[in-house]
Design an enzyme around this catalytic site. Structure first.
Site, mmCIF file in Angstrom:
data_model
loop_
_atom_site.group_PDB
_atom_site.id
_atom_site.type_symbol
_atom_site.label_atom_id
_atom_site.label_comp_id
_atom_site.label_asym_id
_atom_site.label_seq_id
_atom_site.Cartn_x
_atom_site.Cartn_y
_atom_site.Cartn_z
ATOM 1 N N LYS A 35 1.127 -1.241 0.033
ATOM 2 C CA LYS A 35 -0.396 -0.290 0.453
ATOM 3 C C LYS A 35 0.934 1.504 -0.053
ATOM 4 O O LYS A 35 -0.051 1.793 -0.508
ATOM 5 C CB LYS A 35 -1.348 0.047 1.099
ATOM 6 C CG LYS A 35 -1.218 1.377 1.977
ATOM 7 C CD LYS A 35 -1.860 0.665 3.160
ATOM 8 C CE LYS A 35 -2.352 2.419 3.662
ATOM 9 N NZ LYS A 35 -1.231 3.201 4.162
ATOM 10 N N ASN A 36 1.973 1.217 0.591
ATOM 11 C CA ASN A 36 2.694 2.321 1.064
ATOM 12 C C ASN A 36 3.663 3.079 -0.099
ATOM 13 O O ASN A 36 4.872 3.365 -0.227
ATOM 14 C CB ASN A 36 3.406 2.805 2.447
ATOM 15 C CG ASN A 36 2.430 2.317 3.194
ATOM 16 O OD1 ASN A 36 0.577 2.952 2.890
ATOM 17 N ND2 ASN A 36 2.150 2.506 5.128
ATOM 18 N N ARG A 107 -3.142 10.493 2.981
ATOM 19 C CA ARG A 107 -2.523 10.820 3.207
ATOM 20 C C ARG A 107 -1.524 11.621 1.860
ATOM 21 O O ARG A 107 -1.088 12.320 2.190
ATOM 22 C CB ARG A 107 -1.166 10.801 4.262
ATOM 23 C CG ARG A 107 -1.333 10.462 5.734
ATOM 24 C CD ARG A 107 -0.672 10.575 6.926
ATOM 25 N NE ARG A 107 -0.296 12.238 7.311
ATOM 26 C CZ ARG A 107 -0.941 12.857 7.616
ATOM 27 N NH1 ARG A 107 -1.876 12.916 7.773
ATOM 28 N NH2 ARG A 107 -0.343 14.137 7.891
ATOM 29 N N CYS A 131 -4.593 7.449 9.038
ATOM 30 C CA CYS A 131 -4.931 6.737 10.957
ATOM 31 C C CYS A 131 -4.713 8.110 11.638
ATOM 32 O O CYS A 131 -3.663 8.982 12.283
ATOM 33 C CB CYS A 131 -4.145 6.140 11.050
ATOM 34 S SG CYS A 131 -4.528 4.407 10.195
ATOM 35 N N ARG A 136 0.254 14.214 13.951
ATOM 36 C CA ARG A 136 1.175 14.565 12.095
ATOM 37 C C ARG A 136 0.982 15.401 11.222
ATOM 38 O O ARG A 136 0.374 15.607 10.631
ATOM 39 C CB ARG A 136 0.012 13.087 11.170
ATOM 40 C CG ARG A 136 -0.203 11.644 12.545
ATOM 41 C CD ARG A 136 -0.946 10.840 11.183
ATOM 42 N NE ARG A 136 0.203 9.805 9.860
ATOM 43 C CZ ARG A 136 -0.501 8.973 9.509
ATOM 44 N NH1 ARG A 136 -1.474 8.663 9.339
ATOM 45 N NH2 ARG A 136 0.368 8.381 8.620
ATOM 46 N N ASP A 325 4.449 -0.169 11.812
ATOM 47 C CA ASP A 325 3.742 -0.547 11.615
ATOM 48 C C ASP A 325 3.054 -2.227 11.584
ATOM 49 O O ASP A 325 1.931 -2.814 11.942
ATOM 50 C CB ASP A 325 3.488 -0.693 10.320
ATOM 51 C CG ASP A 325 2.870 0.512 9.598
ATOM 52 O OD1 ASP A 325 2.186 2.266 9.820
ATOM 53 O OD2 ASP A 325 4.697 1.232 9.679
ATOM 54 N N VAL A 347 8.292 6.157 16.970
ATOM 55 C CA VAL A 347 7.890 6.928 15.318
ATOM 56 C C VAL A 347 6.774 8.127 15.671
ATOM 57 O O VAL A 347 6.740 8.775 14.969
ATOM 58 C CB VAL A 347 7.400 6.119 14.696
ATOM 59 C CG1 VAL A 347 7.326 6.521 13.533
ATOM 60 C CG2 VAL A 347 9.503 5.119 14.145
ATOM 61 N N ARG A 430 -14.956 0.423 7.151
ATOM 62 C CA ARG A 430 -14.441 1.494 6.691
ATOM 63 C C ARG A 430 -13.198 2.128 7.214
ATOM 64 O O ARG A 430 -12.109 2.630 6.214
ATOM 65 C CB ARG A 430 -15.394 2.367 8.451
ATOM 66 C CG ARG A 430 -14.733 4.027 8.731
ATOM 67 C CD ARG A 430 -15.190 4.971 9.422
ATOM 68 N NE ARG A 430 -14.366 6.216 9.733
ATOM 69 C CZ ARG A 430 -15.262 7.477 10.184
ATOM 70 N NH1 ARG A 430 -15.618 6.722 10.995
ATOM 71 N NH2 ARG A 430 -14.198 8.017 9.994
HETATM 72 N N1 EPU Z 1 6.696 14.190 10.814
HETATM 73 C C1 EPU Z 1 6.557 15.698 10.832
HETATM 74 N N2 EPU Z 1 6.615 16.372 10.604
HETATM 75 C C2 EPU Z 1 6.582 16.335 8.890
HETATM 76 C C3 EPU Z 1 6.358 14.573 8.544
HETATM 77 C C4 EPU Z 1 6.682 14.247 9.498
HETATM 78 O O1 EPU Z 1 6.725 15.860 12.410
HETATM 79 O O2 EPU Z 1 5.675 16.776 7.797
HETATM 80 C C5 EPU Z 1 6.845 13.503 11.952
HETATM 81 C C6 EPU Z 1 5.617 12.278 11.860
HETATM 82 O O3 EPU Z 1 4.613 13.503 13.188
HETATM 83 C C7 EPU Z 1 6.031 10.938 12.916
HETATM 84 C C8 EPU Z 1 6.913 10.778 12.305
HETATM 85 O O4 EPU Z 1 7.755 11.917 11.781
HETATM 86 O O5 EPU Z 1 5.578 11.632 14.334
HETATM 87 C C9 EPU Z 1 6.870 9.917 10.800
HETATM 88 O O6 EPU Z 1 6.516 9.663 9.799
HETATM 89 P P1 EPU Z 1 6.465 9.856 8.711
HETATM 90 O O7 EPU Z 1 6.127 11.037 7.768
HETATM 91 O O8 EPU Z 1 7.538 9.509 7.719
HETATM 92 O O9 EPU Z 1 5.176 8.893 8.072
HETATM 93 P P2 EPU Z 1 4.192 9.514 6.656
HETATM 94 O O10 EPU Z 1 5.420 9.658 5.691
HETATM 95 O O11 EPU Z 1 3.004 10.080 7.336
HETATM 96 C C10 EPU Z 1 4.171 6.920 6.143
HETATM 97 C C11 EPU Z 1 2.772 5.580 6.184
HETATM 98 C C12 EPU Z 1 2.296 5.232 7.132
HETATM 99 C C13 EPU Z 1 3.539 5.049 8.226
HETATM 100 C C14 EPU Z 1 4.557 5.871 8.444
HETATM 101 C C15 EPU Z 1 6.413 4.725 9.289
HETATM 102 C C16 EPU Z 1 2.317 6.123 3.921
HETATM 103 C C17 EPU Z 1 0.845 6.731 3.198
HETATM 104 N N3 EPU Z 1 2.449 5.780 5.515
HETATM 105 O O12 EPU Z 1 3.558 7.622 7.020
HETATM 106 O O13 EPU Z 1 1.745 4.274 7.140
HETATM 107 O O14 EPU Z 1 3.561 4.508 10.060
HETATM 108 O O15 EPU Z 1 5.023 6.276 7.223
HETATM 109 O O16 EPU Z 1 6.758 4.172 8.287
HETATM 110 O O17 EPU Z 1 3.499 5.477 3.718
HETATM 111 C C18 EPU Z 1 0.048 2.937 7.823
HETATM 112 O O18 EPU Z 1 0.096 2.255 6.497
HETATM 113 O O19 EPU Z 1 -0.988 2.068 8.816
HETATM 114 C C19 EPU Z 1 0.948 3.659 8.279
HETATM 115 C C20 EPU Z 1 0.533 4.875 8.372
#
Ligand code: EPU
Length: 458
Positions: A35-36, A107, A131, A136, A325, A347, A430
């Site tokens: 998915k990611n 997202r 989520c 975030r 995850d 994280v 959902r």
């Molecule tokens: N963060 C910030 N500022 C930003 C971006 C991120 O402070 O501008 C912080 C976040 O709040 C968090 C940390 O950095 O504390 C990590 O966030 P990251 O940006 O790595 O996460 P993401 O890109 O929003 C993706 C996956 C998540 C997975 C995380 C970590 C997707 C769509 N989502 O999220 O997957 O947990 O990376 O590996 O790729 C899931 O699949 O259920 C899921 C939540």
């Protein structure tokens, strides 16, 4: 831009799965593309001047959301089996209203900024979903985009971006190796004028797979040591043909389900290289696995060997650490280990909300704001309940459960399958369908005793 994360709702009568627990899961499931990665690969197709073909695409809601977003921007998207054809030759601007149909669903829309700015000179991004596992924020994304030269304006509808002077390469260091912000920089830098150097980048396998896709399209991207990625902007990219890497989060979810229910599941498609850290933890807990590395038919069989499970002290981290995850399904398995386990979540600040439902089922889990792992993290100083102590083994009993988010939801399903008695799990349509393809059919195939309110199990 606010993050309008979904909030749990009172369960509705039709969005519920009834689970008669206590039966070991036995058999085989297949995992398709991650998915990611798939959702980001779809965004990358926007950058091409010719069509792209993506294989191993799972039937999940996040793919539907991105399909909708691409289509309103004039991309012709067709799905044939698990192969997605995307033709971006007629990309065009979309209206705020038609884009906002997708507000609050995912997202991914934030990642359209760079590609739309390159193709159209402007972009409109709806409020994000995803989520509810922490604040975030998207400050890294917007900060980097502004440095590339984008003008960002937030109004009541969403966020408008333009690039009056084009986008130019930057030197940028992330405060934290964010997956999404690294992808944002990659998808913007590949066609920005000049060279971009990104420091403290995320290097998850899904990001490396995205880099492979961009390279196939004609991008020049060097992955250096120490989380440094250098991107030399090019004037034009073409379409790609790519098979998405398998979903290692789904694979670990089924592995944990096998362990928690004392079963045995062959996860076809699971790959050892991307799951090394998980496999080490799985073995430390006392789980057994066997890798079949046949390139087309291979996978990993996970099973409970029949001996007592052992407690562990572990923490989540960015790659190559233990994925955040993987945390929730593993915690369910740890409720069955003999002794005290520690899970330190580094994280996200708020990813243990689901444990209150597990406690109602009889699990013995306490949350702490201290960093109970070996590494002090940024949440300890800020008083977030981000460490869990799990005392096992606990006999889980059935309960009515309300799913709060995607991964927590799957862990509730695992707990209900491991518990004695009949549970009702609300919110499966959902949440679970966002990231788990055909999960009901897979559960039935593994012998789970599940039913919908309107159906009777055979
Ligand atoms: N963060 C910030 N500022 C930003 C971006 C991120 O402070 O501008 C912080 C976040 O709040 C968090 C940390 O950095 O504390 C990590 O966030 P990251 O940006 O790595 O996460 P993401 O890109 O929003 C993706 C996956 C998540 C997975 C995380 C970590 C997707 C769509 N989502 O999220 O997957 O947990 O990376 O590996 O790729 C899931 O699949 O259920 C899921 C939540």
């Amino acid at each position: 831009m606010s993050s309008t994360d979904a909030t749990p709702e009172t369960g509705t009568s039709d969005d519920v799965l009834i689970i008669h627990g206590g039966t070991p899961l036995e058999g085989e499931v297949t995992v398709r593309g991650a998915k990611n990665l798939v959702s980001k690969a779809m965004v990358a197709a926007l950058l091409g001047t010719s069509p792209s073909v993506l294989r191993s695409v799972p039937a999940i809601r996040d793919v539907e959301v991105v399909t909708g977003l691409l289509r309103v921007h004039g991309v012709d998207v067709e799905l044939d089996g698990d192969t997605l054809y995307m033709d971006p030759t007629s990309v065009e601007s979309a209206g705020v209203e038609e884009i906002n149909v997708h507000a609050g669903t995912s997202r991914i829309p934030i990642l359209l900024c760079g590609p739309l700015l390159h193709r159209l000179g402007r972009a409109f991004i709806p409020d994000l979903g995803g989520c509810n596992i922490g604040g975030r924020p998207i400050d890294f994304h917007l900060d980097a985009l502004r440095k590339f030269g984008a003008v960002v304006d937030k109004d009541a509808d969403g966020t408008h971006l333009s690039a009056p002077n084009g986008l130019h390469g930057i030197r940028y260091e992330l405060e934290f190796p964010s997956v999404g912000a690294t992808e944002q920089v990659l998808l913007t830098a590949v066609m920005a004028k000049g060279t971009t150097e990104l420091r403290n980048a995320a290097i998850e396998p899904e990001i490396i797979d995205l880099i492979c896709i961009l390279q196939k399209m004609g991008a020049i991207i060097k992955v250096h040591t120490n989380r440094v990625i250098e991107i030399v902007g090019v004037d034009e990219l073409k379409g790609y043909r790519h098979r998405a890497l398998p979903d290692r989060i789904e694979a670990a979810s089924w592995a944990s389900a096998a362990l928690a229910t004392e079963g045995s599941v062959f996860v076809r498609g699971a790959q050892q290289t991307d799951m090394m850290t998980f496999l080490n933890v799985f073995r430390s807990i006392g789980g057994a696995y066997e890798v079949d590395d046949d390139p087309t038919e291979g996978g990993i069989r996970f099973w409970h060997p029949g001996t007592a499970l052992k407690p562990v002290a572990i923490e989540t981290d960015v790659h190559p650490g233990l994925m955040t995850d993987w945390q929730q399904p593993l915690v369910v398995a740890l409720t069955q280990a003999d002794g005290l386990s520690i899970m330190h979540e580094t994280v996200y600040e708020n990813r243990f909300g689901y444990t209150s439902e597990l406690r109602r089922m009889g699990a013995n889990i306490e949350l702490y704001s201290d960093c109970l792992g070996g590494t002090p993290c940024r949440w300890g100083r800020r008083n977030f309940l981000h460490s869990a102590v799990i005392a096992g083994p606990s006999k889980l009993h059935a309960a009515d459960l309300q799913i709060p988010d995607l991964r927590a939801g799957f862990s509730h399903l695992i707990a209900a399958m491991a518990a004695e008695g009949t549970s009702r799990v609300y919110g499966v349509d959902r949440y679970i369908t966002r990231g788990y393809e055909n999960f009901e059919a897979k559960l039935l195939g593994l012998g789970a005793k599940i039913e919908r309110p309107s159906t009777k199990i055979a």
